[in-house]
Design a protein around this motif. Structure first.
Motif, mmCIF file in Angstrom:
data_model
loop_
_atom_site.group_PDB
_atom_site.id
_atom_site.type_symbol
_atom_site.label_atom_id
_atom_site.label_comp_id
_atom_site.label_asym_id
_atom_site.label_seq_id
_atom_site.Cartn_x
_atom_site.Cartn_y
_atom_site.Cartn_z
ATOM 1 N N ARG A 36 37.301 31.225 28.179
ATOM 2 C CA ARG A 36 38.096 30.385 27.306
ATOM 3 C C ARG A 36 39.559 30.797 27.351
ATOM 4 O O ARG A 36 39.940 31.724 28.060
ATOM 5 N N LYS A 37 40.379 30.092 26.578
ATOM 6 C CA LYS A 37 41.824 30.316 26.624
ATOM 7 C C LYS A 37 42.197 31.744 26.222
ATOM 8 O O LYS A 37 42.970 32.410 26.910
ATOM 9 N N ARG A 41 33.560 34.347 26.224
ATOM 10 C CA ARG A 41 32.524 34.161 25.205
ATOM 11 C C ARG A 41 31.138 34.351 25.797
ATOM 12 O O ARG A 41 30.750 33.647 26.732
ATOM 13 N N SER A 42 30.382 35.303 25.234
ATOM 14 C CA SER A 42 28.967 35.481 25.580
ATOM 15 C C SER A 42 28.135 34.651 24.611
ATOM 16 O O SER A 42 28.324 34.739 23.394
ATOM 17 N N ILE A 50 29.322 35.959 21.016
ATOM 18 C CA ILE A 50 30.270 37.063 20.845
ATOM 19 C C ILE A 50 31.499 36.756 21.683
ATOM 20 O O ILE A 50 31.392 36.442 22.869
ATOM 21 N N ASP A 51 32.660 36.828 21.051
ATOM 22 C CA ASP A 51 33.919 36.610 21.754
ATOM 23 C C ASP A 51 34.510 37.951 22.173
ATOM 24 O O ASP A 51 34.476 38.918 21.414
ATOM 25 N N HIS A 52 35.074 37.983 23.390
ATOM 26 C CA HIS A 52 35.688 39.191 23.933
ATOM 27 C C HIS A 52 37.155 38.905 24.274
ATOM 28 O O HIS A 52 37.484 38.624 25.434
ATOM 29 N N CYS A 243 37.827 32.413 19.215
ATOM 30 C CA CYS A 243 39.028 32.034 19.939
ATOM 31 C C CYS A 243 38.930 30.611 20.459
ATOM 32 O O CYS A 243 37.875 29.997 20.448
ATOM 33 N N ASP A 244 40.051 30.094 20.938
ATOM 34 C CA ASP A 244 40.091 28.725 21.452
ATOM 35 C C ASP A 244 39.349 28.628 22.759
ATOM 36 O O ASP A 244 39.247 29.595 23.503
#
Length: 244
Positions: A36-37, A41-42, A50-52, A243-244
């Motif tokens: 993503r931007k 994202r998992s 989960i966002d990384h 996140c976006d």
């Protein structure tokens, strides 16, 4: 959210650095991770994720976040978390409201504001209303306060470095689509609160909050209940700072 922080200035692009994180988490779940931007994202079963976000930090400078196809920008995740911790109530009412708004955004068939934007909108609105014991009344009041502020000025400023306006790049179509969706959920929220039957009220909420919100019983609502027929377990529990 799980940050990836590098403590030296990268010698590769922001997109490449994100790509390395994508490669590191690839295969950890059955679903291919999303690049993503502002994060990788998992995606897990049952709509969990989960966002990384990827940062680098060197002495004497701010954290800098990697943004796909853009570069690195100042961003302080700790400052944002500390702001939210100061604003939330001990009973968890604000946290639940963020979950409901994010669940609404997830269920819409259009691009809605990010989890971060929903968190900021809900928190700012919460400061100007009285939190009701019933979550459905509080949600309706928060939605109305959000509409009031966005009608006054369409913006959502991050209360932390880089203090950017998350709505700055919205074109008229995306802006109007969001405001239309906001008007519709407020209209149905008012109807649901006037509705005496739990099942009928829950169906009005489910139009916007999705089928993760169970149907109520075909019986009269209890006015002293903390939750309406739909505003109960089943709300999105994914990260409010997605996140976006």
């Amino acid at each position: 959210m799980t940050e990836s922080i590098f403590f030296r200035k990268p010698d590769v692009t922001a997109t490449t650095l994100q790509g390395w994180v994508w490669e590191a988490v690839y295969g950890y779940t059955d679903t291919t991770p999303e690049h993503r931007k502002k994060c990788v994202r998992s995606i897990f079963a049952g709509d969990y994720e989960i966002d990384h976000p990827v940062y680098y930090k060197i002495d004497g400078e701010n954290y800098r976040i990697a943004i796909k196809n853009v570069g690195f920008e100042d961003s302080d995740p700790k400052e944002m978390v500390e702001w939210f911790q100061r604003k939330k109530d001990k009973e968890g009412k604000l946290i639940r409201q963020v979950m409901y708004l994010k669940g609404w955004g997830d269920d819409c068939n259009q691009k809605m504001p990010s989890g971060l934007a929903m968190t900021i909108l809900a928190t700012n609105a919460k400061e100007k209303i009285v939190l009701n014991e019933r979550d459905d009344i509080t949600l309706r009041d928060i939605l109305k306060e959000i509409k009031k502020e966005l009608d006054r000025e369409f913006k959502c400023v991050v209360p932390a470095v880089p203090n950017d306006n998350l709505f700055a790049d919205y074109d008229e179509t995306r802006k109007n689509n969001f405001l239309t969706s906001l008007n519709r959920i407020i209209e149905d929220a008012d109807k649901a609160l006037r509705e005496e039957n739990q099942l009928a009220a829950s169906k009005l909420w489910r139009k916007h909050l999705g089928d993760r919100f169970p149907e109520g019983k075909d019986e009269k609502q209890q006015n002293n209940s903390r939750h309406s027929a739909a505003i109960i377990a089943g709300a999105s529990t994914s990260n409010p700072w997605a996140c976006d």
